[in-house]
Motif scaffolding. Structure first.
Motif, mmCIF file in Angstrom:
data_model
loop_
_atom_site.group_PDB
_atom_site.id
_atom_site.type_symbol
_atom_site.label_atom_id
_atom_site.label_comp_id
_atom_site.label_asym_id
_atom_site.label_seq_id
_atom_site.Cartn_x
_atom_site.Cartn_y
_atom_site.Cartn_z
ATOM 1 N N ASP A 174 38.126 -11.470 -13.415
ATOM 2 C CA ASP A 174 37.836 -10.136 -12.878
ATOM 3 C C ASP A 174 36.584 -9.550 -13.533
ATOM 4 O O ASP A 174 35.777 -8.881 -12.871
ATOM 5 N N TYR A 175 36.442 -9.797 -14.823
ATOM 6 C CA TYR A 175 35.253 -9.319 -15.541
ATOM 7 C C TYR A 175 33.992 -9.965 -14.975
ATOM 8 O O TYR A 175 32.983 -9.288 -14.729
ATOM 9 N N VAL A 176 34.030 -11.276 -14.757
ATOM 10 C CA VAL A 176 32.862 -11.986 -14.238
ATOM 11 C C VAL A 176 32.549 -11.541 -12.814
ATOM 12 O O VAL A 176 31.377 -11.379 -12.448
ATOM 13 N N ILE A 177 33.573 -11.335 -12.005
ATOM 14 C CA ILE A 177 33.357 -10.844 -10.643
ATOM 15 C C ILE A 177 32.663 -9.486 -10.678
ATOM 16 O O ILE A 177 31.662 -9.260 -9.981
ATOM 17 N N LYS A 178 33.168 -8.584 -11.485
ATOM 18 C CA LYS A 178 32.589 -7.244 -11.565
ATOM 19 C C LYS A 178 31.149 -7.298 -12.050
ATOM 20 O O LYS A 178 30.288 -6.555 -11.559
ATOM 21 N N ARG A 179 30.879 -8.197 -12.990
ATOM 22 C CA ARG A 179 29.550 -8.247 -13.596
ATOM 23 C C ARG A 179 28.539 -8.999 -12.745
ATOM 24 O O ARG A 179 27.390 -8.565 -12.615
ATOM 25 N N HIS A 180 28.941 -10.140 -12.171
ATOM 26 C CA HIS A 180 27.976 -11.005 -11.500
ATOM 27 C C HIS A 180 28.118 -11.066 -9.982
ATOM 28 O O HIS A 180 27.124 -11.248 -9.281
ATOM 29 N N TYR A 181 29.315 -10.980 -9.478
ATOM 30 C CA TYR A 181 29.532 -11.157 -8.042
ATOM 31 C C TYR A 181 30.437 -10.051 -7.516
ATOM 32 O O TYR A 181 31.533 -10.304 -7.001
ATOM 33 N N PRO A 182 30.010 -8.783 -7.628
ATOM 34 C CA PRO A 182 30.877 -7.653 -7.254
ATOM 35 C C PRO A 182 31.323 -7.681 -5.801
ATOM 36 O O PRO A 182 32.394 -7.143 -5.470
ATOM 37 N N GLU A 183 30.515 -8.313 -4.929
ATOM 38 C CA GLU A 183 30.914 -8.394 -3.517
ATOM 39 C C GLU A 183 32.189 -9.216 -3.341
ATOM 40 O O GLU A 183 32.909 -9.066 -2.349
ATOM 41 N N SER A 184 32.495 -10.074 -4.310
ATOM 42 C CA SER A 184 33.700 -10.897 -4.228
ATOM 43 C C SER A 184 34.968 -10.070 -4.353
ATOM 44 O O SER A 184 36.035 -10.470 -3.863
ATOM 45 N N ALA A 185 34.892 -8.924 -5.009
ATOM 46 C CA ALA A 185 36.084 -8.118 -5.274
ATOM 47 C C ALA A 185 36.761 -7.665 -3.992
ATOM 48 O O ALA A 185 37.992 -7.512 -3.943
ATOM 49 N N ALA A 186 35.968 -7.457 -2.946
ATOM 50 C CA ALA A 186 36.535 -6.965 -1.689
ATOM 51 C C ALA A 186 36.977 -8.087 -0.758
ATOM 52 O O ALA A 186 37.524 -7.825 0.322
ATOM 53 N N ALA A 187 36.788 -9.327 -1.165
ATOM 54 C CA ALA A 187 37.155 -10.459 -0.318
ATOM 55 C C ALA A 187 38.663 -10.637 -0.263
ATOM 56 O O ALA A 187 39.407 -10.176 -1.137
ATOM 57 N N GLU A 188 39.107 -11.330 0.773
ATOM 58 C CA GLU A 188 40.543 -11.593 0.917
ATOM 59 C C GLU A 188 41.067 -12.382 -0.276
ATOM 60 O O GLU A 188 42.178 -12.130 -0.756
ATOM 61 N N ASN A 189 40.286 -13.336 -0.749
ATOM 62 C CA ASN A 189 40.634 -14.111 -1.936
ATOM 63 C C ASN A 189 39.437 -14.020 -2.889
ATOM 64 O O ASN A 189 38.526 -14.833 -2.831
ATOM 65 N N PRO A 190 39.423 -13.016 -3.781
ATOM 66 C CA PRO A 190 38.253 -12.788 -4.645
ATOM 67 C C PRO A 190 37.881 -14.005 -5.493
ATOM 68 O O PRO A 190 36.693 -14.252 -5.735
#
Length: 489
Positions: free
Chosen positions: A201-217
């Motif tokens: 979750d930390y890496v998603i927020k930092r590097h790939y924030p668009e992934s957070a809203a995906a069906e499977n982040p």
């Protein structure tokens, strides 16, 4: 300059992701280099620019009030063998800063002394590897390749015992982060899914924030890293770059080139070329880099399986489908880059044969990789000029060149337009191995930084060649060829 904005998000994650650690003071620090352009981008206060205050901070002798030094924990497959704990054995993250582009960047000291992850090492870096990383990382940036960058380099005044006694040095490097595939391996090996999720979750927020809203982040995180690595490796290949040690602990989640150890740019083209002294089996040869990147990404996917799906079989299916995209994405990126190198604005699948045949011809004639492509623009108007002089096999060269000119003609572009595009794509200057070796030798034995400084300045504009730098563009003479490069441990 806008306010210097500092954060410590990785440090705030705490154990087991990182461990607080202070740098070890050095005897008599001296400036080697300082990157004013990068300091400006980072909004670093000018009080640290080549000043005594900056020297104290970037040598590790003083911890600035804005720093919170930590060593990052990670594992890794080293030449295929898994080591469950590696970590920053000689590096310390000082802080994360928000730069002019509003992106977050790490400021890290490399060679700053022992950490909890040093595993018996001294935590130091010799002068030679520091100068190599400074030159090559900044050259890669100028070439448009995603990379860590060099902010500062200092001589420590201490001597290190390697094969011989060598001067010690510290490089301050900048990265979107220093998180690697091995970072995920370290957490996954502990078997704590809650910690793994926290880190992902930390890496998603930092590097790939668009992934957070995906069906499977977490699946989107995986595919994002795959795409970033596929494009990065294609860029390496297109400029003849060999990383040298593509272990999972040296592969960045952010898709940047990281950990410049026994790296090199090819001279004579050979797909099996290896420079690293420790890569005796050719695992990380130029032509193997896509395969090894795919292997590394498979190890990354394995760490994410518990997050991809609660059903193990479905998790494997999702990961496998994602990994299958690497080759297609890498090959498409490589085709486009190589097409541009031979003057094609938009290469198609039909051009793969033309490109492959040129590479085979280069290999058979042992032509210099960078020089061949740079001189190719001079062959656009006359195939007996330019690159033609490099091919002993003139008959096969002429056959290929005729096919190439026929293909160029289909674009309907003026010859000078094609030439200009090629010269803006193919560098005239790369960090030549023999020049770097000479610069290191002069610095080590005589304290002479003149060649280092000359190389650094010239490599900032790699697509432009001035008369005063013509010698820096020349391939090595046989007696100048470098067959082995070394890491800095």
């Amino acid at each position: 300059m806008k306010h210097f904005s500092v954060q410590h998000s990785l440090a705030e994650l705490g154990q087991p992701f990182s461990t607080a650690c202070l740098p070890t003071p050095v005897a008599a620090p001296q400036w080697l280099a300082f990157n004013v352009e990068l300091a400006t981008q980072l909004r670093l206060p000018e009080q640290y620019w080549r000043s005594d205050e900056g020297l104290a901070v970037f040598s590790g002798n003083v911890v600035a009030d804005w720093a919170n030094p930590v060593a990052h924990a990670y594992a890794g497959h080293q030449f295929g063998h898994f080591v469950p704990q590696l970590g920053d054995g000689r590096a310390l993250l000082l802080a994360e800063v928000i730069a002019i582009d509003e992106q977050r960047y790490d400021i890290q000291l490399k060679g700053a002394g022992r950490t909890p992850y040093s595993r018996g090492g001294d935590g130091r870096a010799p002068l030679g590897p520091v100068l190599r990383e400074y030159l090559v990382s900044e050259a890669m940036y100028a070439l448009g390749v995603p990379t860590t960058r060099a902010l500062a380099a200092v001589l420590t005044g201490d001597w290190l015992q390697r094969d011989t006694a060598e001067p010690g040095a510290i490089i301050t490097r900048i990265a979107k982060s220093h998180i690697r595939i091995g970072s995920f391996q370290f957490i996954a090996a502990k078997g704590d899914i809650a910690q793994l999720k926290t880190f992902a979750d930390y890496v998603i927020k930092r590097h790939y924030p668009e992934s957070a809203a995906a069906e499977n982040p977490y699946l989107t995180l995986l595919t994002s890293v795959i795409t970033a690595q596929a494009q990065l490796i294609a860029k390496w290949m297109s400029i003849g770059f060999i990383h040298g040690v593509m272990n999972t602990d040296n592969m960045s989640i952010a898709g940047e080139t990281i950990d410049y150890g026994p790296c090199a740019f090819m001279d004579a083209f050979n797909p099996a070329q290896v420079y690293s002294y420790i890569d005796r089996q050719g695992r990380y040869a130029w032509g193997n880099q896509p395969k090894m990147a795919s292997w590394n990404l498979t190890r990354f996917a394995e760490t994410l399986l518990p997050l991809l799906s609660a059903e193990p079989e479905q998790a494997i299916e999702l990961a496998t489908a994602a990994l299958l995209q690497f080759n297609a994405e890498n090959e498409a990126a490589f085709l486009q880059l190589m097409g541009e190198k031979i003057g094609l604005k938009s290469a198609t699948k039909d051009d793969e044969v033309l490109i492959r045949d040129l590479l085979n011809l280069m290999s058979a004639n042992s032509t210099d990789f960078s020089q061949t492509f740079r001189l190719l623009s001079l062959s656009v108007a006359n195939t007996t000029q330019g690159a033609a002089q490099l091919f002993a096999d003139s008959s096969n060269w002429q056959q290929w060149a005729n096919r190439w000119q026929t293909r160029l003609a289909t674009q309907g572009l003026a010859l000078n337009e094609v030439q200009q595009q090629m010269d803006a794509t193919n560098p005239a200057l790369i960090p030549r191995n023999h020049q770097i070796a000479k610069a290191i030798e002069l610095a080590n034995t005589e304290g002479d930084l003149s060649l280092f400084n000359r190389l650094h300045k010239a490599l900032q504009t790699p697509f432009t060649l001035s008369g005063e730098n013509a010698d820096l563009a020349q391939p090595p003479m046989p007696e100048q060829c470098i067959s082995n490069t070394f890491c800095g441990t």
